[in-house]
Motif scaffolding. Sequence first.
Motif, PDB file in Angstrom:
ATOM      1  N   PRO A  12       4.164 -44.843  85.486  1.00  8.93           N
ATOM      2  CA  PRO A  12       5.536 -44.451  85.842  1.00  8.93           C
ATOM      3  C   PRO A  12       5.446 -43.655  87.141  1.00  8.93           C
ATOM      4  N   ILE A  13       6.550 -43.530  87.828  1.00 10.27           N
ATOM      5  CA  ILE A  13       6.554 -42.611  88.969  1.00 10.27           C
ATOM      6  C   ILE A  13       7.078 -41.288  88.438  1.00 10.27           C
ATOM      7  N   TYR A  14       6.446 -40.214  88.863  1.00 13.55           N
ATOM      8  CA  TYR A  14       6.677 -38.911  88.234  1.00 13.55           C
ATOM      9  C   TYR A  14       7.794 -38.136  88.913  1.00 13.55           C
ATOM     10  N   TYR A  15       8.602 -37.489  88.078  1.00 10.72           N
ATOM     11  CA  TYR A  15       9.646 -36.617  88.643  1.00 10.72           C
ATOM     12  C   TYR A  15       8.975 -35.450  89.344  1.00 10.72           C
ATOM     13  N   VAL A  16       9.496 -35.129  90.508  1.00  7.01           N
ATOM     14  CA  VAL A  16       8.866 -34.045  91.266  1.00  7.01           C
ATOM     15  C   VAL A  16       9.593 -32.720  91.018  1.00  7.01           C
ATOM     16  N   ASN A  17       9.926 -32.488  89.743  1.00  9.29           N
ATOM     17  CA  ASN A  17      10.620 -31.226  89.457  1.00  9.29           C
ATOM     18  C   ASN A  17       9.629 -30.155  89.042  1.00  9.29           C
ATOM     19  N   ASP A  18       8.353 -30.530  88.950  1.00  9.98           N
ATOM     20  CA  ASP A  18       7.384 -29.615  88.371  1.00  9.98           C
ATOM     21  C   ASP A  18       5.971 -29.971  88.824  1.00  9.98           C
ATOM     22  N   LYS A  19       4.994 -29.140  88.433  1.00  9.52           N
ATOM     23  CA  LYS A  19       3.590 -29.442  88.758  1.00  9.52           C
ATOM     24  C   LYS A  19       3.075 -30.555  87.850  1.00  9.52           C
ATOM     25  N   PRO A  20       2.105 -31.353  88.319  1.00  9.96           N
ATOM     26  CA  PRO A  20       1.536 -32.363  87.419  1.00  9.96           C
ATOM     27  C   PRO A  20       0.791 -31.697  86.259  1.00  9.96           C
ATOM     28  N   HIS A  21       0.918 -32.271  85.081  1.00  8.50           N
ATOM     29  CA  HIS A  21       0.172 -31.738  83.935  1.00  8.50           C
ATOM     30  C   HIS A  21      -0.500 -32.871  83.190  1.00  8.50           C
ATOM     31  N   ILE A  22      -1.077 -32.533  82.059  1.00  8.46           N
ATOM     32  CA  ILE A  22      -1.922 -33.480  81.336  1.00  8.46           C
ATOM     33  C   ILE A  22      -1.192 -34.785  80.991  1.00  8.46           C
ATOM     34  N   GLY A  23       0.123 -34.673  80.716  1.00  3.41           N
ATOM     35  CA  GLY A  23       0.895 -35.876  80.372  1.00  3.41           C
ATOM     36  C   GLY A  23       0.908 -36.861  81.525  1.00  3.41           C
ATOM     37  N   HIS A  24       1.117 -36.356  82.740  1.00  2.00           N
ATOM     38  CA  HIS A  24       1.115 -37.233  83.914  1.00  2.00           C
ATOM     39  C   HIS A  24      -0.283 -37.815  84.131  1.00  2.00           C
ATOM     40  N   ALA A  25      -1.278 -36.929  84.015  1.00  2.00           N
ATOM     41  CA  ALA A  25      -2.657 -37.373  84.250  1.00  2.00           C
ATOM     42  C   ALA A  25      -3.031 -38.479  83.267  1.00  2.00           C
ATOM     43  N   TYR A  26      -2.547 -38.344  82.059  1.00  2.00           N
ATOM     44  CA  TYR A  26      -2.913 -39.290  80.989  1.00  2.00           C
ATOM     45  C   TYR A  26      -2.441 -40.711  81.312  1.00  2.00           C
ATOM     46  N   THR A  27      -1.160 -40.831  81.699  1.00  2.00           N
ATOM     47  CA  THR A  27      -0.635 -42.170  81.971  1.00  2.00           C
ATOM     48  C   THR A  27      -1.404 -42.799  83.134  1.00  2.00           C
ATOM     49  N   SER A  28      -1.621 -42.019  84.192  1.00  2.00           N
ATOM     50  CA  SER A  28      -2.318 -42.590  85.346  1.00  2.00           C
ATOM     51  C   SER A  28      -3.774 -42.907  85.027  1.00  2.00           C
ATOM     52  N   LEU A  29      -4.379 -42.079  84.188  1.00  2.00           N
ATOM     53  CA  LEU A  29      -5.775 -42.314  83.817  1.00  2.00           C
ATOM     54  C   LEU A  29      -5.922 -43.655  83.096  1.00  2.00           C
ATOM     55  N   ALA A  30      -5.007 -43.925  82.179  1.00  2.00           N
ATOM     56  CA  ALA A  30      -5.067 -45.197  81.453  1.00  2.00           C
ATOM     57  C   ALA A  30      -4.976 -46.356  82.449  1.00  2.00           C
ATOM     58  N   CYS A  31      -4.064 -46.218  83.408  1.00  2.00           N
ATOM     59  CA  CYS A  31      -3.925 -47.276  84.432  1.00  2.00           C
ATOM     60  C   CYS A  31      -5.217 -47.407  85.220  1.00  2.00           C
ATOM     61  N   ASP A  32      -5.807 -46.268  85.554  1.00  2.00           N
ATOM     62  CA  ASP A  32      -7.015 -46.306  86.374  1.00  2.00           C
ATOM     63  C   ASP A  32      -8.164 -46.986  85.638  1.00  2.00           C
ATOM     64  N   ALA A  33      -8.340 -46.649  84.365  1.00  2.00           N
ATOM     65  CA  ALA A  33      -9.438 -47.251  83.606  1.00  2.00           C
ATOM     66  C   ALA A  33      -9.241 -48.771  83.554  1.00  2.00           C
ATOM     67  N   LEU A  34      -7.998 -49.166  83.377  1.00  2.00           N
ATOM     68  CA  LEU A  34      -7.699 -50.591  83.298  1.00  2.00           C
ATOM     69  C   LEU A  34      -7.921 -51.269  84.660  1.00  2.00           C
ATOM     70  N   ALA A  35      -7.452 -50.614  85.714  1.00  2.00           N
ATOM     71  CA  ALA A  35      -7.610 -51.184  87.059  1.00  2.00           C
ATOM     72  C   ALA A  35      -9.088 -51.328  87.401  1.00  2.00           C
ATOM     73  N   ARG A  36      -9.868 -50.292  87.108  1.00  2.00           N
ATOM     74  CA  ARG A  36     -11.302 -50.363  87.399  1.00  2.00           C
ATOM     75  C   ARG A  36     -11.965 -51.473  86.593  1.00  2.00           C
ATOM     76  N   PHE A  37     -11.569 -51.567  85.317  1.00  2.00           N
ATOM     77  CA  PHE A  37     -12.166 -52.597  84.459  1.00  2.00           C
ATOM     78  C   PHE A  37     -11.906 -53.981  85.040  1.00  2.00           C
ATOM     79  N   MET A  38     -10.651 -54.229  85.403  1.00  2.00           N
ATOM     80  CA  MET A  38     -10.288 -55.562  85.892  1.00  2.00           C
ATOM     81  C   MET A  38     -10.988 -55.868  87.213  1.00  2.00           C
ATOM     82  N   ARG A  39     -11.117 -54.863  88.084  1.00  2.00           N
ATOM     83  CA  ARG A  39     -11.833 -55.095  89.350  1.00  2.00           C
ATOM     84  C   ARG A  39     -13.281 -55.475  89.075  1.00  2.00           C
ATOM     85  N   LEU A  40     -13.921 -54.716  88.159  1.00  2.00           N
ATOM     86  CA  LEU A  40     -15.320 -55.008  87.835  1.00  2.00           C
ATOM     87  C   LEU A  40     -15.453 -56.378  87.196  1.00  2.00           C
TER      88      LEU A  40
END
Length: 529
Positions: A12-40
């Motif tokens: 998702p694109i994150y609302y910029v009303n606040d600092k990033p926290h674990i919830g934001h990191a979590y969604t992007s992390l899942a995407c990253d693991a998947l993106a890295r897996f597919m590239r490999l």
Amino acid sequence: MSEAKRFYVTSPIYYVNDKPHIGHAYTSLACDALARFMRLDGREVMFLTGTDEHGQKVEKAATAAGEAPQDFVDRISEPFRGLSKLLAFTNDDFIRTTEPRHKTSVQQLWRELVARDQIYLGTYAGWYSVRDEAFHAESELVDGKAPSGAPVEWVEEPSYFFRLSAWQDRLLAFYDENPDFVLPGSRRNEVVSFVKGGLDDLSVSRTSFKWGVPVPDDPDHVMYVWIDALTNYLTGVGYPDTGGAGYRRFWPADVHIVGKDILRFHAVYWPAFLMAADLPPPRRIFAHGWWTNEGQKISKSLGNIIDTSALVERYGVDQVRYFLLREVPFGNDGDFSHRAMVSRANNDLANDYGNLVQRVLSMINRYCGGAVPAPAANDGCHVDPSVLDAVISLRHAHGLLRKVRPLMQRQAFHSALERIWLVVKEANVNVDHLAPWVLRKSDPERMKEVLYALAEVIRHLAITSQPFMPESTARILDQLAVPEDQRTFAHLNPGNRVTDENSLAPGTPLPKPEGVFPRYVEHGAEAAR
Ligand code: MSP
């Protein structure tokens, strides 16, 4: 590269009303693991993340900070961009909805909808929650609040409407034809019953504030922030240029990963907007659960927001990545606790994985002259085939990708890691039973074979677990002297033969081994607890 070989994943694109926290990191992390897996795995990948910068919620946050909205969003979007560096995310682009490319894109989508008579002018009278940026029917309110508990306010103003009600049957047919469109399955049922309950037309513009994309040809209106936000997924691949390489290569998206709170926008409104504009809907929406902090809901007012940079500094980047993806089945809610985090870092990483690598590499260092063991060649293989019966983990390491791939294709990150850990644990058992330190005296040739096979197990484990722990696995592969261009899944042995052309070359000098997964040691007050 053929179409099936491409993969488009979005956070998702994150609302910029606040600092990033674990919830934001979590969604992007899942995407990253998947993106890295597919590239490999040999696919051409597009991974998009970014910030959602319009709407009343952001406008209010800017006012509270005493800043002009544009200055405010310029400042607050930076830490979100910084998340990528902090957590080693490999997003290919970072989109901000205040960019001109996005304004062009969302206005074009609007025009397409108008041209197809999907949007009409009316008046909205009803409840609105600024915190959720969502309209609510009277019947949806719980004790005078939004179902999420957010406060609502009465809104009465001219508004454009999207003919959502006309899409009910088409949406239901679409869910039927695409049973894996919404994952996990329990969430799919929720979406289907919501749509079966009937859909009202959706208010898609506002006149009571200004911080948004102007409606084409009617500048009194700005677009509803969700039509603006969802369209980022198209902007990211070059829309409105549907003939362009980005769009042709990557649309429809393979998966939008989102939190469960924003599933309805993605699984109901978004495919309806797209179908109404004659564009193909995404292939999947995966809705993950929410994290609590030591059992408590995470909220600014409770002051228990888990700051990602503090987390990484304290436990380490790969430790945090591993914990978040392993601790909770993806899709379920989970609790973050210091105890659970330390237990994963020390048991799974330091004791299981770290020890395996450390033990095998130090034996190779001491007993094999600091080079890849060189057993006598056998039938063109580097080791005797019988070693596969003894070092059974090597057989399973060869078959690992075949087990892990289908799990990753369904975003079952925790199960993929469990699979990998079966081999880690089995390899540790092999080390204990085969006792190379004993073979060293009794059968040195066998010792070389066993250590060679174990080094191959580690190479397979490290290559396969790169998507989850990219920094530590890179260090393991460095210690095995695996060249950087030989670390993709194409370099795994599919297991027809004990060794193949990608196997470690006997005699290759290795650097001195160093621990990769340090134990977390409690300090001061923590230790006393
Ligand atoms: N701007 C919208 C998304 C638009 S996408 C076209 C938005 N932004 S958000 O910043 O509020 O939330 C973004 C994501 O963070 C959501 O997927 C949400 O589920 C996730 N999380 C926020 N807090 C969370 C937890 N405590 N736990 C897990 N994820 C949570 O919604």
